[in-house]
Design a protein around this motif. Sequence first.
Motif, PDB file in Angstrom:
ATOM      1  N   ALA A 145       0.832  -1.202   0.000  1.00 20.82           N
ATOM      2  CA  ALA A 145       0.000   0.000   0.000  1.00 20.82           C
ATOM      3  C   ALA A 145       0.870   1.257   0.000  1.00 20.82           C
ATOM      4  O   ALA A 145       0.568   2.242  -0.683  1.00 20.82           O
ATOM      5  CB  ALA A 145      -0.923   0.009   1.221  1.00 20.82           C
ATOM      6  N   VAL A 146       1.957   1.227   0.749  1.00 17.52           N
ATOM      7  CA  VAL A 146       2.884   2.363   0.780  1.00 17.52           C
ATOM      8  C   VAL A 146       3.556   2.534  -0.580  1.00 17.52           C
ATOM      9  O   VAL A 146       3.680   3.657  -1.087  1.00 17.52           O
ATOM     10  CB  VAL A 146       3.940   2.173   1.884  1.00 17.52           C
ATOM     11  CG1 VAL A 146       5.017   3.256   1.798  1.00 17.52           C
ATOM     12  CG2 VAL A 146       3.280   2.198   3.260  1.00 17.52           C
ATOM     13  N   ALA A 196       1.162   4.135  -3.019  1.00 17.15           N
ATOM     14  CA  ALA A 196       0.966   5.547  -2.723  1.00 17.15           C
ATOM     15  C   ALA A 196       2.178   6.373  -3.142  1.00 17.15           C
ATOM     16  O   ALA A 196       2.032   7.490  -3.658  1.00 17.15           O
ATOM     17  CB  ALA A 196       0.701   5.732  -1.224  1.00 17.15           C
ATOM     18  N   GLU A 248       2.059   9.370  -5.735  1.00 17.87           N
ATOM     19  CA  GLU A 248       2.460  10.687  -5.240  1.00 17.87           C
ATOM     20  C   GLU A 248       3.520  11.322  -6.128  1.00 17.87           C
ATOM     21  O   GLU A 248       3.453  12.513  -6.449  1.00 17.87           O
ATOM     22  CB  GLU A 248       2.982  10.558  -3.814  1.00 17.87           C
ATOM     23  CG  GLU A 248       2.867  11.830  -2.998  1.00 17.87           C
ATOM     24  CD  GLU A 248       1.434  12.285  -2.824  1.00 17.87           C
ATOM     25  OE1 GLU A 248       1.124  13.417  -3.269  1.00 17.87           O
ATOM     26  OE2 GLU A 248       0.623  11.537  -2.256  1.00 17.87           O
ATOM     27  N   HIS A 302       2.931   9.016   3.764  1.00 14.76           N
ATOM     28  CA  HIS A 302       2.346   7.800   3.217  1.00 14.76           C
ATOM     29  C   HIS A 302       2.942   6.542   3.837  1.00 14.76           C
ATOM     30  O   HIS A 302       2.290   5.497   3.848  1.00 14.76           O
ATOM     31  CB  HIS A 302       2.500   7.777   1.701  1.00 14.76           C
ATOM     32  CG  HIS A 302       1.522   8.665   0.998  1.00 14.76           C
ATOM     33  ND1 HIS A 302       0.163   8.449   1.034  1.00 14.76           N
ATOM     34  CD2 HIS A 302       1.700   9.805   0.277  1.00 14.76           C
ATOM     35  CE1 HIS A 302      -0.458   9.400   0.343  1.00 14.76           C
ATOM     36  NE2 HIS A 302       0.463  10.226  -0.120  1.00 14.76           N
ATOM     37  N   TYR A 341       0.475   6.751   6.777  1.00 14.40           N
ATOM     38  CA  TYR A 341      -0.943   6.918   6.467  1.00 14.40           C
ATOM     39  C   TYR A 341      -1.511   5.840   5.541  1.00 14.40           C
ATOM     40  O   TYR A 341      -2.523   5.202   5.857  1.00 14.40           O
ATOM     41  CB  TYR A 341      -1.140   8.306   5.858  1.00 14.40           C
ATOM     42  CG  TYR A 341      -2.484   8.573   5.250  1.00 14.40           C
ATOM     43  CD1 TYR A 341      -3.594   8.865   6.046  1.00 14.40           C
ATOM     44  CD2 TYR A 341      -2.657   8.573   3.860  1.00 14.40           C
ATOM     45  CE1 TYR A 341      -4.828   9.136   5.479  1.00 14.40           C
ATOM     46  CE2 TYR A 341      -3.885   8.838   3.290  1.00 14.40           C
ATOM     47  CZ  TYR A 341      -4.965   9.114   4.101  1.00 14.40           C
ATOM     48  OH  TYR A 341      -6.183   9.374   3.542  1.00 14.40           O
ATOM     49  N   SER A 342      -0.868   5.627   4.393  1.00 11.11           N
ATOM     50  CA  SER A 342      -1.456   4.741   3.381  1.00 11.11           C
ATOM     51  C   SER A 342      -1.502   3.286   3.829  1.00 11.11           C
ATOM     52  O   SER A 342      -2.479   2.578   3.567  1.00 11.11           O
ATOM     53  CB  SER A 342      -0.683   4.864   2.065  1.00 11.11           C
ATOM     54  OG  SER A 342      -0.937   6.117   1.469  1.00 11.11           O
ATOM     55  N   ARG A 402      -4.272   3.145   6.772  1.00 14.97           N
ATOM     56  CA  ARG A 402      -5.677   3.267   6.357  1.00 14.97           C
ATOM     57  C   ARG A 402      -6.165   1.995   5.685  1.00 14.97           C
ATOM     58  O   ARG A 402      -7.308   1.577   5.878  1.00 14.97           O
ATOM     59  CB  ARG A 402      -5.870   4.469   5.441  1.00 14.97           C
ATOM     60  CG  ARG A 402      -5.296   4.302   4.050  1.00 14.97           C
ATOM     61  CD  ARG A 402      -5.751   5.369   3.083  1.00 14.97           C
ATOM     62  NE  ARG A 402      -5.377   4.998   1.718  1.00 14.97           N
ATOM     63  CZ  ARG A 402      -6.040   5.367   0.634  1.00 14.97           C
ATOM     64  NH1 ARG A 402      -7.116   6.105   0.745  1.00 14.97           N
ATOM     65  NH2 ARG A 402      -5.631   5.007  -0.557  1.00 14.97           N
ATOM     66  N   ASN A 438     -11.377   9.530   2.355  1.00 16.66           N
ATOM     67  CA  ASN A 438     -11.337   8.074   2.380  1.00 16.66           C
ATOM     68  C   ASN A 438     -12.713   7.458   2.220  1.00 16.66           C
ATOM     69  O   ASN A 438     -12.830   6.332   1.730  1.00 16.66           O
ATOM     70  CB  ASN A 438     -10.672   7.587   3.666  1.00 16.66           C
ATOM     71  CG  ASN A 438      -9.168   7.624   3.571  1.00 16.66           C
ATOM     72  OD1 ASN A 438      -8.544   6.733   3.007  1.00 16.66           O
ATOM     73  ND2 ASN A 438      -8.557   8.681   4.103  1.00 16.66           N
ATOM     74  N   ASP A 445     -12.513   7.645  -1.432  1.00 21.21           N
ATOM     75  CA  ASP A 445     -11.494   6.804  -2.047  1.00 21.21           C
ATOM     76  C   ASP A 445     -11.678   5.332  -1.699  1.00 21.21           C
ATOM     77  O   ASP A 445     -11.970   4.509  -2.569  1.00 21.21           O
ATOM     78  CB  ASP A 445     -10.109   7.288  -1.608  1.00 21.21           C
ATOM     79  CG  ASP A 445      -8.995   6.548  -2.324  1.00 21.21           C
ATOM     80  OD1 ASP A 445      -9.245   6.008  -3.413  1.00 21.21           O
ATOM     81  OD2 ASP A 445      -7.868   6.508  -1.806  1.00 21.21           O
ATOM     82  N   ASN A 455      -2.363   4.536  -7.808  1.00 24.31           N
ATOM     83  CA  ASN A 455      -2.246   3.874  -6.514  1.00 24.31           C
ATOM     84  C   ASN A 455      -2.904   2.498  -6.518  1.00 24.31           C
ATOM     85  O   ASN A 455      -2.303   1.497  -6.112  1.00 24.31           O
ATOM     86  CB  ASN A 455      -2.872   4.754  -5.433  1.00 24.31           C
ATOM     87  CG  ASN A 455      -2.956   4.055  -4.089  1.00 24.31           C
ATOM     88  OD1 ASN A 455      -1.958   3.793  -3.432  1.00 24.31           O
ATOM     89  ND2 ASN A 455      -4.178   3.739  -3.668  1.00 24.31           N
TER      90      ASN A 455
END
Length: 316
Positions: free
Chosen positions: A25-26, A29, A33, A93, A96-97, A100, A197, A200, A300
């Motif tokens: 996931a990171v 992202a 980004e 990220h 966060y990424s 989440r 979110n 998303d 992503n």
Amino acid sequence: MPVLRNADHPASKTTDSIAARYFVAVLGAWAAEAATYPFDLTKTRLQIQSEVAATKHGYQLENHGMIKTAVGIAKQEGVLKLWTGLMPMFQRHAIYSGSRLIFYEYFRSYFKDEKGKVSLGAASVGGLAAGSLAQLIASPTDLVKVQMQAEGRRLLQGKPARFSNCRQVYVMLYAQGGLKGFWRGAVPNVQRAALVNMGDLAAYDFTKQYLIREFGLADTPLVHGAAAFTAGFVAAVMGTPADVIKTRLMNQPVGPDGRGTLYRGMIDCLQQSVRNEGILSLYKGFLPLWMRLGPWALINWIAFENIMLAIGGHTF
């Protein structure tokens, strides 16, 4: 070996662990980004350029559109300045990424019915909760990013430079408000993340499952792309007002007491923005935000889905 694969035919087998899903996931992202970051910087500049409350500190009012703002940054500050603040965004990220996604998948598994289906309402609640928790943890990195993004405008208006790199911003913010100061603007930031979110995570998940369930489509990049486009638009519509408030609170000057000098808080910022600049001020930066969130979601999610397939894991 082709990169894009059907979910029923992964490239290889490996443990589909929480750590693996977090890391992928990171990675997704970071890829999104790096490709779309200039839109984020342009959006931030648009949100603060006509900030009436800032005139008391000597800031000049400007009224440029998205293209003129982006071109102006490239001409006056250099093309690479369009990526100013990318390092703290990568740091964000990394927290966060991954968080989440793990939080959302936990909530989703809790809300599933006996057929494994999750309603739109349950998905929305899961997206709200996952985004809020992840952003609350990662909010300091967002504050650093906003400070770095706004610095170029300060310099063009004759203000002295405050820092030259990411580390110095952390030091400056700690000197201004201590550890607590790193969460300046955290409330609207968390609210923004919750709304984004919901657009998303929830919109992507619901749209993807709907297309697969109702139209009999396979779990392929075509479905991922359609779901990502929907997610980006919904996220931009829902998240822009909170994003404007968050940006202004994070960018405002700080007094000796560590408090902002322009706004007393989120409600005051909202009231001043609407009173001084009109209700549409809450959608300043919407176009670059949408133009960023759409491709961001596309890159992503396609990156995440296909990396997971490549290592033999499950898609989202």
